[in-house]
Each structure stands twice: as C-alpha cells, then as structure tokens.
Motif scaffolding. Structure first.
Motif, PDB file in Angstrom:
ATOM      1  N   VAL A   5      22.845 -34.534  65.614  1.00  0.00           N
ATOM      2  CA  VAL A   5      23.465 -35.511  64.726  1.00  0.00           C
ATOM      3  C   VAL A   5      24.702 -34.880  64.111  1.00  0.00           C
ATOM      4  O   VAL A   5      24.616 -33.855  63.429  1.00  0.00           O
ATOM      5  N   GLU A   6      25.834 -35.515  64.347  1.00  0.00           N
ATOM      6  CA  GLU A   6      27.112 -35.008  63.861  1.00  0.00           C
ATOM      7  C   GLU A   6      27.561 -35.783  62.639  1.00  0.00           C
ATOM      8  O   GLU A   6      27.216 -36.955  62.461  1.00  0.00           O
ATOM      9  N   SER A   7      28.363 -35.131  61.823  1.00  0.00           N
ATOM     10  CA  SER A   7      28.949 -35.795  60.662  1.00  0.00           C
ATOM     11  C   SER A   7      30.231 -35.068  60.272  1.00  0.00           C
ATOM     12  O   SER A   7      30.476 -33.952  60.726  1.00  0.00           O
ATOM     13  N   GLY A   8      31.034 -35.742  59.456  1.00  0.00           N
ATOM     14  CA  GLY A   8      32.205 -35.087  58.892  1.00  0.00           C
ATOM     15  C   GLY A   8      33.539 -35.543  59.431  1.00  0.00           C
ATOM     16  O   GLY A   8      34.580 -35.102  58.946  1.00  0.00           O
ATOM     17  N   VAL A  31      18.169 -20.919  71.588  1.00  0.00           N
ATOM     18  CA  VAL A  31      19.493 -21.514  71.777  1.00  0.00           C
ATOM     19  C   VAL A  31      20.393 -20.486  72.453  1.00  0.00           C
ATOM     20  O   VAL A  31      20.484 -19.339  72.005  1.00  0.00           O
ATOM     21  N   TYR A  32      21.060 -20.882  73.512  1.00  0.00           N
ATOM     22  CA  TYR A  32      22.000 -20.009  74.207  1.00  0.00           C
ATOM     23  C   TYR A  32      23.423 -20.173  73.669  1.00  0.00           C
ATOM     24  O   TYR A  32      24.090 -19.201  73.372  1.00  0.00           O
ATOM     25  N   THR A  33      23.886 -21.417  73.606  1.00  0.00           N
ATOM     26  CA  THR A  33      25.237 -21.679  73.138  1.00  0.00           C
ATOM     27  C   THR A  33      25.266 -22.918  72.264  1.00  0.00           C
ATOM     28  O   THR A  33      24.479 -23.850  72.440  1.00  0.00           O
ATOM     29  N   MET A  34      26.199 -22.906  71.315  1.00  0.00           N
ATOM     30  CA  MET A  34      26.486 -24.072  70.484  1.00  0.00           C
ATOM     31  C   MET A  34      28.002 -24.231  70.487  1.00  0.00           C
ATOM     32  O   MET A  34      28.729 -23.243  70.265  1.00  0.00           O
ATOM     33  N   GLY A  35      28.452 -25.449  70.734  1.00  0.00           N
ATOM     34  CA  GLY A  35      29.895 -25.609  70.848  1.00  0.00           C
ATOM     35  C   GLY A  35      30.392 -26.975  70.446  1.00  0.00           C
ATOM     36  O   GLY A  35      29.622 -27.923  70.270  1.00  0.00           O
ATOM     37  N   TRP A  36      31.699 -27.046  70.266  1.00  0.00           N
ATOM     38  CA  TRP A  36      32.392 -28.295  69.971  1.00  0.00           C
ATOM     39  C   TRP A  36      33.356 -28.606  71.103  1.00  0.00           C
ATOM     40  O   TRP A  36      34.070 -27.713  71.585  1.00  0.00           O
ATOM     41  N   CYS A  95      29.425 -32.405  69.688  1.00  0.00           N
ATOM     42  CA  CYS A  95      28.672 -31.174  69.558  1.00  0.00           C
ATOM     43  C   CYS A  95      27.806 -31.007  70.808  1.00  0.00           C
ATOM     44  O   CYS A  95      27.264 -31.986  71.342  1.00  0.00           O
ATOM     45  N   ASN A  96      27.678 -29.767  71.274  1.00  0.00           N
ATOM     46  CA  ASN A  96      26.829 -29.457  72.421  1.00  0.00           C
ATOM     47  C   ASN A  96      25.962 -28.243  72.102  1.00  0.00           C
ATOM     48  O   ASN A  96      26.465 -27.249  71.569  1.00  0.00           O
ATOM     49  N   VAL A  97      24.686 -28.334  72.426  1.00  0.00           N
ATOM     50  CA  VAL A  97      23.766 -27.205  72.251  1.00  0.00           C
ATOM     51  C   VAL A  97      22.969 -27.049  73.535  1.00  0.00           C
ATOM     52  O   VAL A  97      22.417 -28.028  74.061  1.00  0.00           O
ATOM     53  N   SER A 109      22.067 -30.581  75.355  1.00  0.00           N
ATOM     54  CA  SER A 109      22.168 -31.821  74.589  1.00  0.00           C
ATOM     55  C   SER A 109      23.552 -32.031  74.001  1.00  0.00           C
ATOM     56  O   SER A 109      24.238 -31.061  73.634  1.00  0.00           O
ATOM     57  N   TRP A 110      23.910 -33.316  73.884  1.00  0.00           N
ATOM     58  CA  TRP A 110      25.192 -33.715  73.297  1.00  0.00           C
ATOM     59  C   TRP A 110      24.955 -34.621  72.098  1.00  0.00           C
ATOM     60  O   TRP A 110      24.025 -35.426  72.084  1.00  0.00           O
ATOM     61  N   GLY A 111      25.824 -34.489  71.133  1.00  0.00           N
ATOM     62  CA  GLY A 111      25.797 -35.398  70.010  1.00  0.00           C
ATOM     63  C   GLY A 111      26.464 -36.711  70.371  1.00  0.00           C
ATOM     64  O   GLY A 111      27.010 -36.875  71.466  1.00  0.00           O
ATOM     65  N   GLN A 112      26.427 -37.652  69.423  1.00  0.00           N
ATOM     66  CA  GLN A 112      26.973 -38.984  69.678  1.00  0.00           C
ATOM     67  C   GLN A 112      28.492 -39.024  69.529  1.00  0.00           C
ATOM     68  O   GLN A 112      29.133 -39.989  69.939  1.00  0.00           O
ATOM     69  N   GLY A 113      29.061 -37.994  68.967  1.00  0.00           N
ATOM     70  CA  GLY A 113      30.504 -37.930  68.775  1.00  0.00           C
ATOM     71  C   GLY A 113      30.909 -38.411  67.391  1.00  0.00           C
ATOM     72  O   GLY A 113      30.297 -39.321  66.832  1.00  0.00           O
TER      73      GLY A 113
END
Length: 120
Positions: A5-8, A31-36, A95-97, A109-113
C-alpha cells in the motif's frame, strides 16, 4: 500473498518535495529487494531507486542527489524522499518488493501506484 500500500503522492510545484511511503503486509519470510519505479504517460516503467537486503542502494542517474530511498526493515516499510522536484519527475510511482513467503515460495509484488505531478 504480499500486499503493498503506497501513499504520499500529490501535486507539487517545481523545486518542492514529497515523501512516498510503501507498507508491505502478508506472509513474508525474507525480503531481497525493495524499490521504487515510475511510469510517465506513454513511456515504460523505469527504475527510480532500489535497496537490497544488504543495504546496497542504486539510483537512476536522473534522480541522484535529489531522491533518497530508505526502509524500516522491521515493519517492511519503504520510503522515497524527493526534493528539488522537476516537471519531468511527473509519473505514477510504484513500489516493488521481492522476496520469499517461505523456503520454497517466492514473491514479487507491486503496489497500486501513486501519482506524482510536478507543475512548472
């Protein structure tokens, strides 16, 4: 499943700043990677910044010195602090994790944007 869940996001004038957040929830083993990533209208989705499990960070050249990626590993939360925003930063930010739900089960997984719009 792992949900993000993304916000901001929002509308800001050129030179302004925004802070994006991404909260991951669900069954997470590691978790291996977290990215934007970001995608502007009519363009492909491009990497903005990524951090791996060891703390190594990579930024797109276009955002170096202006964007800062950080994380709260204990709470699986990712942040992107953006300063000196430019109109060309306008895009939907995702967001991607990636990691594992268990020893034999991977996830990506991807966030909704979240929309970021920078006016000139």
């Amino acid at each position: 499943q792992v949900q993000l869940v993304e916000s901001g996001g929002g509308l800001v004038q050129a030179g302004g700043s925004l802070r994006l957040s991404c909260a991951a929830s669900g069954s997470i083993f590691i978790v291996y990677t977290m990215g934007w990533y970001r995608q502007a209208p009519g363009k492909q989705r491009d990497l903005v910044a990524v951090i791996n499990s060891g703390g190594t960070i990579n930024y797109a050249d276009s955002v170096k010195g202006r964007f800062t990626i950080s994380r709260d590993s204990a709470n699986y939360t990712l942040y992107l602090h953006m300063v000196n925003l430019k109109p060309e930063d306008t895009a939907v930010y995702y967001c991607n994790v990636a990691g594992r739900r268990g020893p034999l089960s991977r996830f990506d997984s991807w966030g909704q944007g979240t929309q970021v719009t920078v006016s000139s």
